[in-house]
Each structure stands twice: as C-alpha cells, then as structure tokens.
Design a protein around this motif. Structure first.
Motif, mmCIF file in Angstrom:
data_model
loop_
_atom_site.group_PDB
_atom_site.id
_atom_site.type_symbol
_atom_site.label_atom_id
_atom_site.label_comp_id
_atom_site.label_asym_id
_atom_site.label_seq_id
_atom_site.Cartn_x
_atom_site.Cartn_y
_atom_site.Cartn_z
ATOM 1 N N SER A 20 0.810 -1.277 -0.127
ATOM 2 C CA SER A 20 -0.135 -0.092 0.045
ATOM 3 C C SER A 20 0.823 1.220 0.075
ATOM 4 C CB SER A 20 -0.846 0.084 1.143
ATOM 5 O OG SER A 20 -1.609 1.029 1.191
ATOM 6 N N SER A 40 -4.517 10.381 -2.982
ATOM 7 C CA SER A 40 -5.413 9.496 -3.746
ATOM 8 C C SER A 40 -5.804 8.489 -2.420
ATOM 9 C CB SER A 40 -4.763 8.620 -4.806
ATOM 10 O OG SER A 40 -3.499 7.935 -4.528
ATOM 11 N N SER A 42 -6.944 4.734 -0.982
ATOM 12 C CA SER A 42 -6.376 3.517 -1.003
ATOM 13 C C SER A 42 -7.414 2.817 -1.956
ATOM 14 C CB SER A 42 -6.384 2.822 0.441
ATOM 15 O OG SER A 42 -4.981 2.894 0.716
HETATM 16 P P1 GTP Z 1 -3.056 1.262 -2.197
HETATM 17 O O1 GTP Z 1 -4.219 1.574 -3.092
HETATM 18 O O2 GTP Z 1 -3.084 1.630 -0.610
HETATM 19 O O3 GTP Z 1 -2.421 -0.055 -2.557
HETATM 20 O O4 GTP Z 1 -1.582 2.125 -2.741
HETATM 21 P P2 GTP Z 1 -1.194 2.821 -4.102
HETATM 22 O O5 GTP Z 1 -0.004 1.895 -4.240
HETATM 23 O O6 GTP Z 1 -2.083 2.541 -5.150
HETATM 24 O O7 GTP Z 1 -0.608 4.184 -4.114
HETATM 25 P P3 GTP Z 1 -1.258 5.502 -4.529
HETATM 26 O O8 GTP Z 1 -1.175 5.548 -5.991
HETATM 27 O O9 GTP Z 1 -2.690 5.649 -3.980
HETATM 28 O O10 GTP Z 1 -0.267 6.638 -4.006
HETATM 29 C C1 GTP Z 1 0.015 6.663 -2.525
HETATM 30 C C2 GTP Z 1 0.844 7.911 -2.285
HETATM 31 O O11 GTP Z 1 1.876 8.220 -2.845
HETATM 32 C C3 GTP Z 1 -0.227 9.362 -2.672
HETATM 33 O O12 GTP Z 1 -0.143 10.359 -1.859
HETATM 34 C C4 GTP Z 1 0.658 9.540 -3.942
HETATM 35 O O13 GTP Z 1 0.253 10.945 -4.296
HETATM 36 C C5 GTP Z 1 1.913 9.437 -3.865
HETATM 37 N N1 GTP Z 1 2.708 8.766 -4.896
HETATM 38 C C6 GTP Z 1 2.340 7.860 -6.027
HETATM 39 N N2 GTP Z 1 3.141 7.907 -6.907
HETATM 40 C C7 GTP Z 1 4.177 8.837 -6.495
HETATM 41 C C8 GTP Z 1 5.378 9.493 -6.825
HETATM 42 O O14 GTP Z 1 6.015 8.891 -7.878
HETATM 43 N N3 GTP Z 1 6.109 10.369 -6.287
HETATM 44 C C9 GTP Z 1 5.904 10.965 -5.216
HETATM 45 N N4 GTP Z 1 6.420 11.816 -4.598
HETATM 46 N N5 GTP Z 1 4.409 10.478 -4.695
HETATM 47 C C10 GTP Z 1 3.900 9.464 -5.366
#
Ligand code: GTP
Length: 173
Positions: A20, A40, A42
C-alpha cells in the motif's frame, strides 16, 4: 443463440501489485490519463483500466489491473492472475519495507499466473531520490536473479512511466 464475446487479438492483461502506498494507482492514472493524484484513496478490491497503444507498429490493448496493497485486502483473488500476460512488481525507492515485502507478492503471483507471464520490477517515487532507501544496485541484483528488468519511475514527474509499461508489453508481444 449465445452471444459470442468480442475477442481482441492483441489484448494483454497486466496486473500491478505491491505494498500500500507505493503508487500503483498513480502509475496507472499517469499512464492512462496523464494525471497525478496528490492525495489518492487506497484502492479497495480491484479495478482495471484499458489503454490502446502501438507496440512494434501494431495496435494493442493493455488491460491493466490495479490491486489493493493494504494488508487487510491482501488476499487478491487468485483469479486476478488468471490469463495475465504481465505483472508489475512495484515498490517505492524511499521505502525499504515495500521492497523487502515484494518477494511475497512475487511468490503468490508465480503460483497463480500462467507459466509464461512476464514480470517487471518497478521502483516508483524516483523523484524522492534525496530520501532514497533502496539502492538501484540492490534492486537490480534482485531483478537479475529472477530474470526481470528493473525500471525506476516517478508517477509524479511522469519519468519512465510509459517506458515501464511499454517495456513489459514488448517482452510479452
Ligand atoms: P493502495 O491503493 O493503498 O495499495 O496504494 P497505491 O500503491 O495505489 O498508492 P497510490 O497511487 O494511492 O499513492 C500513494 C501516495 O503516494 C499518494 O499520496 C500519491 O500521491 C503518492 N505517490 C504516488 N506515486 C508517487 C511518485 O512517483 N512520487 C511521489 N513523490 N509520490 C507519489
């Protein structure tokens, strides 16, 4: 008479897995919509998106499944992997636990994927290099040991996101 479902000749099913918060949903929204979501929610359960693109001058359709990384949703149904052509194993370069935890996802995927499924290791959040916890060399070593390529991406800056999906699709097609 029964309807015959439309079958795309070049439809490739990809599954994105990882802990996550590593940015799975954002990799998908960056690739499909060229958008970044700074806060975003979860992912709960499963969602998929499709995107048409050209691989080796042929139009292909990528159907990309986003999975929930939270522990409480960890039991991704085995059917998710059925018929998959590629799996993106995702960690965040600023989060060592997300890297060490990947092997468990890999083993589950291996168990349920077709034997010829291709795997790609993706180290996301490349923009957070000043907070880096997972060295490129370490991840590269893991990738090599398991016959995968490694690509570091940033869903935030968009660096290498398209490259990652295209690299995997080229290995498949
Ligand atoms: P789950 O749905 O809980 O499994 O999470 P996920 O892996 O889908 O992660 P998600 O895309 O929801 O991003 C989690 C957080 O990390 C968010 O606050 C995003 O804005 C941030 N984030 C995602 N990709 C990046 C990146 O490349 N750089 C940075 N700095 N933040 C990122």
């Amino acid at each position: 008479s029964d309807e015959i479902p439309i079958e795309y000749e070049n439809l490739f099913k990809l599954v994105i897995v990882g802990t996550s918060g590593v940015g799975k949903t954002n990799l998908l929204t960056r690739f499909c919509d060229n958008e970044f979501l700074s806060s975003s929610m979860s992912t709960i359960g499963l969602e998929f998106r499709t995107k048409k693109l050209q691989i080796k001058n042929v139009e292909v359709m990528a159907q990309i499944w986003d999975t929930a990384g939270q522990e409480k949703f960890r039991a991704i149904p085995p059917t998710t992997y059925r018929g998959s052509h590629g799996v993106i194993l995702t960690y965040a370069i600023n989060d060592m636990n997300s890297f060490t935890g990947l092997h468990a996802w890999y083993e589950i995927a291996l168990q349920y994927c077709p034997t010829d499924t291709k795997f790609l290791l993706v180290g996301n959040k490349k923009d957070l290099d000043s907070d880096r916890a997972v060295g490129f060399e370490l991840a590269q070593k893991y990738a090599k040991e398991h016959g995968m390529l490694l690509i570091e991406t940033s869903a935030k800056s968009s660096e290498n996101v398209e490259l990652a999906f295209i690299t995997l699709l080229k290995q498949i097609f």
